[in-house]
Write a protein that holds these residues in place. Structure first.
Motif, mmCIF file in Angstrom:
data_model
loop_
_atom_site.group_PDB
_atom_site.id
_atom_site.type_symbol
_atom_site.label_atom_id
_atom_site.label_comp_id
_atom_site.label_asym_id
_atom_site.label_seq_id
_atom_site.Cartn_x
_atom_site.Cartn_y
_atom_site.Cartn_z
ATOM 1 N N VAL A 126 3.750 -45.676 -7.673
ATOM 2 C CA VAL A 126 3.986 -44.878 -6.468
ATOM 3 C C VAL A 126 4.349 -43.446 -6.854
ATOM 4 C CG1 VAL A 126 5.545 -44.525 -4.519
ATOM 5 C CG2 VAL A 126 4.624 -46.806 -4.981
ATOM 6 N N ALA A 127 5.234 -43.300 -7.840
ATOM 7 C CA ALA A 127 5.655 -41.967 -8.257
ATOM 8 C C ALA A 127 4.474 -41.160 -8.797
ATOM 9 C CB ALA A 127 6.751 -42.074 -9.309
ATOM 10 N N TRP A 128 3.611 -41.807 -9.565
ATOM 11 C CA TRP A 128 2.419 -41.118 -10.087
ATOM 12 C C TRP A 128 1.497 -40.702 -8.946
ATOM 13 C CZ3 TRP A 128 -2.763 -42.769 -9.792
ATOM 14 C CH2 TRP A 128 -3.674 -41.990 -10.536
ATOM 15 N N ALA A 129 1.234 -41.622 -8.032
ATOM 16 C CA ALA A 129 0.335 -41.325 -6.920
ATOM 17 C C ALA A 129 0.926 -40.269 -5.993
ATOM 18 C CB ALA A 129 0.017 -42.601 -6.137
ATOM 19 N N GLU A 130 2.213 -40.388 -5.689
ATOM 20 C CA GLU A 130 2.858 -39.413 -4.809
ATOM 21 C C GLU A 130 2.860 -38.022 -5.450
ATOM 22 O OE1 GLU A 130 3.845 -39.600 -1.825
ATOM 23 O OE2 GLU A 130 4.501 -41.622 -1.314
ATOM 24 N N GLY A 131 3.142 -37.976 -6.745
ATOM 25 C CA GLY A 131 3.125 -36.693 -7.431
ATOM 26 C C GLY A 131 1.747 -36.067 -7.432
ATOM 27 N N MET A 132 0.725 -36.887 -7.626
ATOM 28 C CA MET A 132 -0.644 -36.393 -7.607
ATOM 29 C C MET A 132 -1.004 -35.870 -6.217
ATOM 30 S SD MET A 132 -3.227 -36.025 -9.691
ATOM 31 C CE MET A 132 -2.952 -37.226 -11.021
ATOM 32 N N MET A 133 -0.608 -36.609 -5.189
ATOM 33 C CA MET A 133 -0.934 -36.188 -3.834
ATOM 34 C C MET A 133 -0.219 -34.898 -3.463
ATOM 35 S SD MET A 133 -1.362 -39.712 -1.587
ATOM 36 C CE MET A 133 0.211 -40.437 -2.023
ATOM 37 N N PHE A 134 1.042 -34.781 -3.829
ATOM 38 C CA PHE A 134 1.778 -33.559 -3.504
ATOM 39 C C PHE A 134 1.177 -32.361 -4.228
ATOM 40 C CE2 PHE A 134 5.031 -30.348 -3.972
ATOM 41 C CZ PHE A 134 5.632 -30.320 -2.722
ATOM 42 N N ALA A 135 0.921 -32.505 -5.511
ATOM 43 C CA ALA A 135 0.387 -31.397 -6.298
ATOM 44 C C ALA A 135 -0.968 -30.932 -5.778
ATOM 45 C CB ALA A 135 0.277 -31.802 -7.766
ATOM 46 N N CYS A 136 -1.793 -31.890 -5.367
ATOM 47 C CA CYS A 136 -3.162 -31.548 -4.961
ATOM 48 C C CYS A 136 -3.304 -31.238 -3.478
ATOM 49 C CB CYS A 136 -4.106 -32.686 -5.334
ATOM 50 S SG CYS A 136 -4.243 -32.964 -7.112
#
Length: 211
Positions: free
Chosen positions: A169-179
């Motif tokens: 979740v943390a990886w996916a959330e970080g990717m979504m926020f950054a992009c």
């Protein structure tokens, strides 16, 4: 990750819906559109009526308080996100390679077509930090995504499914926020790049045979 032109976006939530759509959905979609465009300050009952093309007072009759209006937005957001992130047969898979591919596909679909929903989610998450009642409602809605992911990690052989689900979740959330709203909004990764990143994460958690 290489720079790319900004991908095309889908129509923002709140666009007039086809005949037969429920008034509740129409109101909630209009609320999401306002959140995406104006933030929480722009979300009022009157503004929702105007955006939805409804008679004045319609939104108040459906959701009498601001809390109820925010809850309606959270509920609708969870429904729309579930459609974008629909995992198909991913939930029955124990193969880390298929899990990585499925997650990458869903994440790429989100980042290239539904970023308005992400903006809504961030607005609602921040509002939930100030409203304990909304916090509980928001967390309950999020359980529909967390629980299946824990089951996926269990099926894949994780020694600690809860902790590993949090890492995904943390990886996916970080990717979504950054992009979506961060410094990589003009460099959305390809689906292959996302699959590679997810595979590397799963291999680190589940062992080198994963993926």
């Amino acid at each position: 990750m290489t720079a790319r032109s900004t991908p095309a976006r889908t129509t923002a939530p709140g666009t007039p819906r086809p005949a037969g759509s429920s008034r509740a959905d129409l109101i909630a979609d209009a609320a999401l559109a306002l959140l995406a465009e104006r933030g929480t300050r722009g979300l009022t009952h009157r503004a929702v009526d105007e955006r939805a093309g409804l008679p004045q007072g319609s939104t108040s009759n459906h959701a009498r308080t601001r809390q109820a209006l925010l809850e309606a937005a959270v509920r609708r957001l969870a429904e729309l996100e579930a459609r974008v992130l629909a995992p198909g047969d991913l939930l029955t898979s124990s193969d880390p390679a298929r899990i990585a591919a499925g997650l990458a596909h869903a994440l790429h679909r989100y980042l290239t077509g539904s970023t308005e929903l992400l903006v809504c989610r961030y607005e609602l998450a921040l509002e939930a930090t100030r409203r304990p009642g909304l916090r509980a409602f928001y967390d309950d809605a999020g359980g529909r995504f967390r629980d299946p992911l824990v089951a996926l990690m269990t099926a894949a052989g994780s020694a600690d499914p809860q902790r590993h689900a949090l890492s995904v979740v943390a990886w996916a959330e970080g990717m979504m926020f950054a992009c979506a709203v961060g410094s990589y909004h003009r460099a959305v990764p390809t689906e292959d790049e996302l699959r590679t990143g997810c595979t590397e994460l799963l291999q680190g958690m589940l062992g080198p045979g994963a993926g």
